[in-house]
Write a protein that holds these residues in place. Structure first.
Motif, short mmCIF file in Angstrom:
data_model
loop_
_atom_site.label_atom_id
_atom_site.label_comp_id
_atom_site.label_asym_id
_atom_site.label_seq_id
_atom_site.Cartn_x
_atom_site.Cartn_y
_atom_site.Cartn_z
N LEU A 87 51.61 49.23 32.71
CA LEU A 87 50.28 48.75 32.34
C LEU A 87 49.20 49.45 33.17
O LEU A 87 49.35 49.63 34.39
CB LEU A 87 50.18 47.25 32.56
N ILE A 123 43.90 46.87 28.36
CA ILE A 123 45.11 47.29 29.06
C ILE A 123 45.85 48.31 28.20
O ILE A 123 46.21 48.02 27.06
CB ILE A 123 46.04 46.11 29.38
N ALA A 135 45.01 48.95 33.61
CA ALA A 135 43.95 48.01 33.24
C ALA A 135 42.56 48.62 33.42
O ALA A 135 42.32 49.39 34.36
CB ALA A 135 44.06 46.74 34.06
N ASN A 177 52.99 47.72 38.49
CA ASN A 177 52.42 47.51 37.17
C ASN A 177 53.43 47.78 36.07
O ASN A 177 53.07 48.02 34.91
CB ASN A 177 51.20 48.41 36.98
N TYR A 207 45.29 40.27 39.03
CA TYR A 207 44.73 41.62 39.11
C TYR A 207 43.50 41.60 40.00
O TYR A 207 42.70 40.65 39.98
CB TYR A 207 44.35 42.12 37.72
#
Length: 466
Positions: A41, A459, A43, A90, A73
């Protein structure tokens, strides 16, 4: 394990997403089935969850949802965190092939979670398709419609029944104007006699006519019809009145033989009765309805001039993840001021969920609030009224609309998804005119992919299948 899918849009998405076999098949040289999918991921503009809340990643099919893990986060450090606030990778693992699912999404959960088998409101989502041609990009539901959304506001004090008082003490998400409204009405009645021949009676009777005025209030109606328009409110102490007339129908006999009857025929005089009314309108379907996704809108205003006012409690704004101010500019002026809310609502073209601070007068059928009820305001904040734009005040302060999850733990601050904003006007002249429609700015889209510019979270997901 079968998990309950709480919100209908996941089912709808699963029903309508068709994954092409060519795009979802494994390479011909892969013999064994995929047993694990690794998801990485990245973000953008993802805010830190409010205290007591956490994010959760899910994979969903038409009849099941699988949790891939919870996370928090830190947008400042751009770091993924675990439930304890410590840094974590992540990378998330899915036991199986991601192509066996219809969607990936991130939900907002209460921490600790009292229902592990059902997900909370869906914050970011994308359909599963061929990542070579369409990489995973989790965004807020219905983002295309949200980016095009708009809203308008006025600051008319409505429930005091006086359009000339308390401007700046109310906040309504609608246009406002005054219009001359006319309705047909009855003004007078006259009586004509019509002879009826060869009628015979036994004795004369007295000639009696009774006429009575009946006064009634024209009632506000929300439906659109030929005579009524949604959004009309009479603010005056004496709203438009209707004057009806009733009469007693009798028959007059001649007083000498031969007796002949005369019927009495009423004739009404009609005309247009008019009054100036207050007209509130909003753009229908201007913002999507998110109740099926677990979200509602909420109106707010942050007012720095209340920092110096004695209050029993002072709420504060939760800022978004994007950089809203620098040394030379502030997208949300007055952000350090005191925060007040108008309440939650599902649609911009209907009423909101409650109006605790209004008086007993009529209000428009749109979201908003009048901050005029001194008893309620004293109980909540220790003040008698709220002046959004007091006389002599400049443009320090911001009105905004946020999106709030249904499992929100507190009402005293906003969830950090700020959708619409409007800086307070510099002059009060713009809020006391006959027509007021202050347009708000949509902050949900970032077209240039700038991580520091206004916009909703996103994301990106890279996958590896083993």
């Amino acid at each position: 394990m079968l998990r309950r899918i709480k919100f209908l849009p996941v089912l709808l998405l699963a029903a309508f997403v068709v994954v092409m076999a060519a795009g979802c098949s494994q390479d011909e040289d892969v013999v064994s089935p995929v047993s694990t999918t690794e998801l990485t991921l990245s973000a953008l503009r993802l805010p830190i969850p409010p205290p007591g809340m956490i994010y959760e990643l899910w994979a969903a099919s038409s009849d099941d949802t699988i949790s891939l893990g919870k996370f928090s986060y830190d947008p400042t450090l751009q770091t993924f965190l675990d439930a304890n606030g410590d840094p974590r990778e992540n990378v998330f693992q899915l036991g199986g092939d991601v192509f066996d699912y219809n969607s990936l999404f991130v939900s907002v959960e209460v921490d600790p979670d009292d229902d592990l088998d059902a997900h909370g409101p869906i914050m970011l989502i994308d359909a599963v398709s061929d990542p070579a041609n369409s990489p995973f990009q989790l965004v807020f539901p219905l983002s295309d419609s949200l980016w095009e959304g708009y809203a308008r506001l006025n600051m008319e004090g409505v429930s005091d029944r006086d359009r000339n008082q308390n401007d700046g003490n109310g906040l309504w998400f609608s246009r406002y104007s005054t219009i001359l409204f006319q309705v047909p009405d009855t003004f007078a009645v006259t009586i004509d006699t019509v002879d009826s021949v060869d009628s015979v009676g036994t004795q004369p009777i007295n000639f009696i006519i009774g006429i009575e005025d009946i006064e009634t209030t024209i009632v506000f109606v929300e439906q659109d019809t030929a005579l009524w328009r949604k959004g009309m409110v009479w603010l005056g102490a004496q709203p438009l009145r209707h004057y009806g007339l009733s009469y007693t129908f009798v028959t007059q006999w001649d007083s000498t033989p031969p007796f002949s009857a005369r019927a009495l025929k009423p004739t009404f005089t009609t005309g247009a009765r008019s009054d100036r009314v207050d007209y509130f309108t909003q753009d229908y379907d201007a913002l999507p309805d998110y109740t099926e996704w677990g979200w509602k809108y909420k109106g707010w205003m942050v007012l720095p001039h209340y920092n110096s006012v004695a209050m029993t409690t002072k709420w504060r704004m939760t800022p978004p993840a994007w950089r809203y101010k620098s040394d030379n500019f502030n997208w949300l002026p007055g952000d350090t001021g005191v925060l007040f809310t108008t309440g939650t609502f599902a649609r911009i073209d209907t009423t909101d969920d409650s109006n605790p601070y209004k008086l007993d007068g009529p209000i428009p059928p749109y979201p908003g609030e009048d901050f005029l009820n001194s008893t309620a305001l004293q109980a909540a904040f220790g003040i008698n009224s709220i002046e959004i734009m007091p006389f002599g005040f400049g443009n320090e302060g911001t009105i905004f609309i946020s999106l709030e999850p249904e499992n929100r733990l507190t009402d005293t601050t906003n969830f950090p998804l700020i959708l619409m904003t409007k800086t307070l006007p510099f002059s009060r002249d713009s809020i006391v005119a006959g027509t007021v429609q202050l347009g708000m700015q949509n902050r949900s889209s970032t077209l240039d992919n700038d991580p520091l510019a206004p916009g909703f979270p996103q994301i990106d997901v890279a996958i590896k299948r083993f």
